[in-house]
Design a protein around this motif. Structure first.
Motif, PDB file in Angstrom:
ATOM      1  N   TYR A  31       0.830  -1.214   0.000  1.00  0.00           N
ATOM      2  CA  TYR A  31       0.000   0.000   0.000  1.00  0.00           C
ATOM      3  C   TYR A  31       0.868   1.269   0.000  1.00  0.00           C
ATOM      4  O   TYR A  31       0.553   2.262   0.655  1.00  0.00           O
ATOM      5  CB  TYR A  31      -0.964   0.010   1.198  1.00  0.00           C
ATOM      6  CG  TYR A  31      -1.978  -1.106   1.138  1.00  0.00           C
ATOM      7  CD1 TYR A  31      -3.157  -0.961   0.386  1.00  0.00           C
ATOM      8  CD2 TYR A  31      -1.762  -2.318   1.792  1.00  0.00           C
ATOM      9  CE1 TYR A  31      -4.079  -1.996   0.309  1.00  0.00           C
ATOM     10  CE2 TYR A  31      -2.686  -3.349   1.714  1.00  0.00           C
ATOM     11  CZ  TYR A  31      -3.844  -3.182   0.970  1.00  0.00           C
ATOM     12  OH  TYR A  31      -4.759  -4.200   0.882  1.00  0.00           O
TER      13      TYR A  31
ATOM     14  N   ARG B 196       5.866   1.490   5.405  1.00  0.00           N
ATOM     15  CA  ARG B 196       5.364   0.757   4.233  1.00  0.00           C
ATOM     16  C   ARG B 196       6.474   0.504   3.208  1.00  0.00           C
ATOM     17  O   ARG B 196       6.453  -0.519   2.522  1.00  0.00           O
ATOM     18  CB  ARG B 196       4.197   1.518   3.600  1.00  0.00           C
ATOM     19  CG  ARG B 196       2.873   1.256   4.338  1.00  0.00           C
ATOM     20  CD  ARG B 196       1.738   2.057   3.765  1.00  0.00           C
ATOM     21  NE  ARG B 196       1.758   3.443   4.256  1.00  0.00           N
ATOM     22  CZ  ARG B 196       1.072   4.430   3.704  1.00  0.00           C
ATOM     23  NH1 ARG B 196       0.322   4.202   2.625  1.00  0.00           N
ATOM     24  NH2 ARG B 196       1.117   5.651   4.209  1.00  0.00           N
TER      25      ARG B 196
ATOM     26  N   SER C  59      -3.350   1.510  10.828  1.00  0.00           N
ATOM     27  CA  SER C  59      -4.345   0.778  10.048  1.00  0.00           C
ATOM     28  C   SER C  59      -3.830   0.486   8.645  1.00  0.00           C
ATOM     29  O   SER C  59      -3.958  -0.632   8.136  1.00  0.00           O
ATOM     30  CB  SER C  59      -5.650   1.578   9.982  1.00  0.00           C
ATOM     31  OG  SER C  59      -6.579   0.936   9.143  1.00  0.00           O
ATOM     32  N   GLU C  60      -3.212   1.493   8.017  1.00  0.00           N
ATOM     33  CA  GLU C  60      -2.660   1.307   6.672  1.00  0.00           C
ATOM     34  C   GLU C  60      -1.506   0.306   6.686  1.00  0.00           C
ATOM     35  O   GLU C  60      -1.413  -0.569   5.824  1.00  0.00           O
ATOM     36  CB  GLU C  60      -2.178   2.644   6.120  1.00  0.00           C
ATOM     37  CG  GLU C  60      -3.294   3.646   5.875  1.00  0.00           C
ATOM     38  CD  GLU C  60      -2.761   5.005   5.453  1.00  0.00           C
ATOM     39  OE1 GLU C  60      -1.579   5.288   5.742  1.00  0.00           O
ATOM     40  OE2 GLU C  60      -3.514   5.771   4.839  1.00  0.00           O
TER      41      GLU C  60
ATOM     42  N   GLN D 240      -0.960  -2.013   8.896  1.00  0.00           N
ATOM     43  CA  GLN D 240      -1.458  -3.339   9.259  1.00  0.00           C
ATOM     44  C   GLN D 240      -1.981  -4.082   8.035  1.00  0.00           C
ATOM     45  O   GLN D 240      -1.770  -5.295   7.888  1.00  0.00           O
ATOM     46  CB  GLN D 240      -2.556  -3.226  10.324  1.00  0.00           C
ATOM     47  CG  GLN D 240      -2.853  -4.523  11.065  1.00  0.00           C
ATOM     48  CD  GLN D 240      -1.667  -5.035  11.870  1.00  0.00           C
ATOM     49  OE1 GLN D 240      -1.025  -4.292  12.598  1.00  0.00           O
ATOM     50  NE2 GLN D 240      -1.361  -6.307  11.711  1.00  0.00           N
ATOM     51  N   ARG D 241      -2.660  -3.351   7.143  1.00  0.00           N
ATOM     52  CA  ARG D 241      -3.125  -3.982   5.895  1.00  0.00           C
ATOM     53  C   ARG D 241      -1.948  -4.462   5.069  1.00  0.00           C
ATOM     54  O   ARG D 241      -1.980  -5.543   4.472  1.00  0.00           O
ATOM     55  CB  ARG D 241      -3.960  -2.988   5.086  1.00  0.00           C
ATOM     56  CG  ARG D 241      -5.345  -2.720   5.654  1.00  0.00           C
ATOM     57  CD  ARG D 241      -6.194  -1.963   4.660  1.00  0.00           C
ATOM     58  NE  ARG D 241      -5.602  -0.682   4.295  1.00  0.00           N
ATOM     59  CZ  ARG D 241      -5.845  -0.027   3.157  1.00  0.00           C
ATOM     60  NH1 ARG D 241      -6.665  -0.551   2.266  1.00  0.00           N
ATOM     61  NH2 ARG D 241      -5.280   1.134   2.918  1.00  0.00           N
ATOM     62  N   ALA D 242      -0.879  -3.651   5.030  1.00  0.00           N
ATOM     63  CA  ALA D 242       0.317  -4.041   4.289  1.00  0.00           C
ATOM     64  C   ALA D 242       0.973  -5.257   4.930  1.00  0.00           C
ATOM     65  O   ALA D 242       1.451  -6.164   4.235  1.00  0.00           O
ATOM     66  CB  ALA D 242       1.301  -2.874   4.238  1.00  0.00           C
TER      67      ALA D 242
ATOM     68  N   GLU E 161      -0.528  -7.610   6.586  1.00  0.00           N
ATOM     69  CA  GLU E 161      -1.328  -8.803   6.294  1.00  0.00           C
ATOM     70  C   GLU E 161      -0.892  -9.416   4.972  1.00  0.00           C
ATOM     71  O   GLU E 161      -0.779 -10.641   4.852  1.00  0.00           O
ATOM     72  CB  GLU E 161      -2.814  -8.437   6.254  1.00  0.00           C
ATOM     73  CG  GLU E 161      -3.422  -8.150   7.617  1.00  0.00           C
ATOM     74  CD  GLU E 161      -3.383  -9.361   8.537  1.00  0.00           C
ATOM     75  OE1 GLU E 161      -3.519 -10.500   8.036  1.00  0.00           O
ATOM     76  OE2 GLU E 161      -3.207  -9.162   9.753  1.00  0.00           O
ATOM     77  N   ASN E 162      -0.636  -8.563   3.964  1.00  0.00           N
ATOM     78  CA  ASN E 162      -0.132  -9.071   2.677  1.00  0.00           C
ATOM     79  C   ASN E 162       1.247  -9.696   2.833  1.00  0.00           C
ATOM     80  O   ASN E 162       1.561 -10.708   2.208  1.00  0.00           O
ATOM     81  CB  ASN E 162      -0.053  -7.939   1.650  1.00  0.00           C
ATOM     82  CG  ASN E 162      -1.419  -7.574   1.102  1.00  0.00           C
ATOM     83  OD1 ASN E 162      -2.356  -8.370   1.173  1.00  0.00           O
ATOM     84  ND2 ASN E 162      -1.547  -6.383   0.549  1.00  0.00           N
TER      85      ASN E 162
ATOM     86  N   THR F 165      -3.267  -6.153  18.421  1.00  0.00           N
ATOM     87  CA  THR F 165      -2.822  -6.491  17.059  1.00  0.00           C
ATOM     88  C   THR F 165      -2.484  -7.967  16.917  1.00  0.00           C
ATOM     89  O   THR F 165      -2.194  -8.420  15.810  1.00  0.00           O
ATOM     90  CB  THR F 165      -1.588  -5.650  16.672  1.00  0.00           C
ATOM     91  OG1 THR F 165      -0.507  -5.973  17.565  1.00  0.00           O
ATOM     92  CG2 THR F 165      -1.874  -4.165  16.756  1.00  0.00           C
TER      93      THR F 165
END
Length: 583
Positions: free
Chosen positions: A452, A482, A511-512, A514-516, A518-519, A535
């Motif tokens: 992201y 990131r 939040s941003e 964390q999404r990264a 997960e990938n 988390t």
């Protein structure tokens, strides 16, 4: 002297790659020395044939000979000076490269023991001092040695008796060289140590300007710098005092020898046993001979400073890494079964940070490591890539002790994202592809998209070719994180370590990120060190580290039901978050 010679002999080895240029320079130096002897030799025919015999032919020839001699000497002097400068500057380059390459082989424990500023001082200030000792000193010693030989030949030829007297008295002027040299060497060592401390102080306070300013400590740090700077000044002034004193002392002692020569030679001329040309040729040679000896004192000062610096540099070069490949180390295959800690104990300065830690992580599992700060979580994950080695027990990948694996192979299978993101003052593209700069632009962009990061990268002035500044300070905390995740994605290692990867971020950035993450964690064996317990609730297993041991393990649900350490930590953190929201 016994301690000095090995150091200087080791320094001379850096001249070996340039020995052919050194030989040519030495030939030029020999020629320069001979021509300086020729200058003293010409004094006799100039005085006797022109001023006393009034020879008109010599009046034409001798001035031309003097001009020709100086032109040839000047050309030779230029070439030897350039060659020695070339050699000296290459030695600086070689030595700095050697030190830096050696630093890259050393373990993290070495960098923990040695401040960054001190190491920078070794590569900059100390190497510059060494260059003076190896290049300038060698030039001075060789050039003056050949000059002394030529001039001594003239002196002995003109009057061997007077020469003998001079050579008995002349060494008195050399005595101060030894005494001042010893003193200067000690002061030079103190000077380099003080410079290293000052460099370290500058590195810390400049990098920590945000903390300095937010706590209003500008004045305090200025005073601390002033104190260190004044300490350095005191040492430098002592060096200046020794250097300033050495030359006058030599000159005074040399004057006694010169007075004796003037009396004896003048008496010989008055009595008619010598011509004025003989005496003044002798006197010119003696005066010219004094200059190389005087320069020898200055060369000695340079040598002593260089030797002090060399000892400090060689301490770095002689440092051995704590972590090395074993003689029978092997390449290991990517983890397919499990990562195991088997009765692992780790001590730092005799204090046990981890005690008898045992657990297994199956391939593909996501395991969280939680506990209070200072409990040893970061130490535990640092043992996996062998930043440090266990004191007792073993860490195994698919049953193979990681100490049996080649370091490069082991670390190629591990990616790491930490709270303190390390980025370099380079382009976005180079930072993402840091593990393999041959990666294609398409692969780099895919990793950035999965992290992201592609969106904010394309909004930068030059996109992926934007230089992000020292430590990536032109980016926000979430953006830096990131980029670190994109770097780990591109490496595509099977084992992933996340060490407090989101703890320093605000809720939106977290939040941003964390999404990264997960990938990044998909399909990888992951060990997560977490500060925020919220988390890690979805982790396959949670290990609770306290008092240097694994106190309990299980899922979030089972650990909450057990009502032990994990539940206490969770409730304590939840209460803190509630108080933060209430404010």
């Amino acid at each position: 002297m016994a301690r000095i010679m090995p150091v200087y002999s080791r320094l001379i080895t850096f001249l070996r790659p340039y020995r052919f240029r050194l030989i040519i320079a030495m030939m030029f130096m020999i020629a320069v020395g001979v021509l300086k002897g020729g200058q003293a030799w010409l004094v006799k025919p100039v005085l006797d044939r022109i001023f006393i015999e009034k020879d008109l032919v010599m009046l034409w020839l001798l001035p031309l000979a003097v001009v020709g001699l100086f032109i040839v000497k000047g050309i030779l002097d230029y070439h030897q000076a350039y060659l020695m400068g070339y050699i000296g500057q290459n030695i600086i380059c070689d030595l700095r490269t050697k030190i830096y390459r050696h630093l890259q082989t050393l373990s993290l424990s070495f960098f923990s023991r040695n401040p960054t500023g001190v190491l920078i001082s070794r590569i900059t200030n100390d190497v510059a001092a060494i260059q003076g000792a190896v290049s300038n000193a060698v030039t001075g010693l060789l050039k003056d040695f050949f000059t002394v030989l030529a001039l001594a030949g003239v002196v002995v030829y003109r009057d061997w008796k007077l020469a003998l007297i001079s050579f008995i008295l002349f060494p008195l002027a050399v005595v101060p060289i030894v005494k001042f040299g010893r003193r200067l060497r000690k002061l030079s060592a103190a000077n380099q140590a003080a410079m290293g401390s000052l460099t370290s102080f500058l590195g810390e306070t400049i990098a920590g300007q945000r903390v300095v300013k937010v706590f209003g400590r500008e004045g305090y740090e200025s005073e601390r710098f002033h104190g260190q700077n004044k300490g350095l000044l005191r040492i430098v002034l002592k060096v200046c005092r020794v250097r300033a004193m050495s030359s006058p002392v030599m000159e005074v002692l040399g004057s006694f020898a010169m007075a004796g020569i003037l009396y004896y030679g003048g008496l010989a001329v008055i009595q008619g046993t010598k011509t004025p040309g003989d005496f003044f040729s002798f006197l010119a040679a003696m005066l010219m001979l004094y200059q190389p000896v005087k320069r020898l004192n200055k060369v000695n000062n340079v040598i002593q400073a260089g030797l002090a610096a060399a000892e400090r540099v060689f301490l770095v070069l002689d440092s051995k890494p704590d972590i090395e490949d074993m003689a029978d180390a092997v390449d290991i295959k990517p983890m397919s079964s499990c990562l195991e800690f088997r009765k692992v104990t780790f001590r730092y300065q005799e204090e046990a940070v981890l005690k008898d830690v045992s657990f297994k992580i199956a391939a593909g599992q996501r395991v969280a490591l939680v506990g209070l700060s200072g409990g040893g979580k970061t130490t535990l994950v640092s043992l996996i890539p062998r930043f440090y080695d266990v004191s007792e027990g073993a860490i195994l990948i698919d049953g193979v002790d990681i100490r049996q694996a080649k370091l490069a192979c082991l670390r190629s299978q591990i990616s790491m994202v930490t709270q303190q993101v390390i980025l370099f003052n380079d382009t976005v593209r180079a930072n993402i592809a840091y593990g393999d700069l041959e990666k294609s632009m398409e692969e780099i962009m895919e990793a950035a998209k999965a992290a992201y990061a592609h969106g904010f990268i394309t909004s930068l002035p030059e996109g992926y070719d934007t230089v992000i500044g020292e430590s990536g300070l032109r980016l926000s905390g979430g953006e830096r994180q990131r980029l670190a995740i994109a770097r780990a994605l591109l490496k595509d290692a099977p084992l992933l370590i996340l060490d407090e990867a989101t703890s320093s971020l605000d809720m939106e950035s977290e939040s941003e990120v964390q999404r990264a993450l997960e990938n990044l964690m998909k399909g990888r064996t992951t060990l997560v060190v977490a500060h925020r317990l919220s988390t890690v609730r979805n982790a396959d297993r949670i290990l609770v580290l306290a008092q240097a041991r694994i106190l309990e393990e299980g899922t979030h649900k089972s650990l909450m039901a057990a009502n032990n350490e994990y539940r206490r930590l969770y409730q304590m953190q939840f209460a803190e978050e509630e108080r933060e929201i209430g404010r």
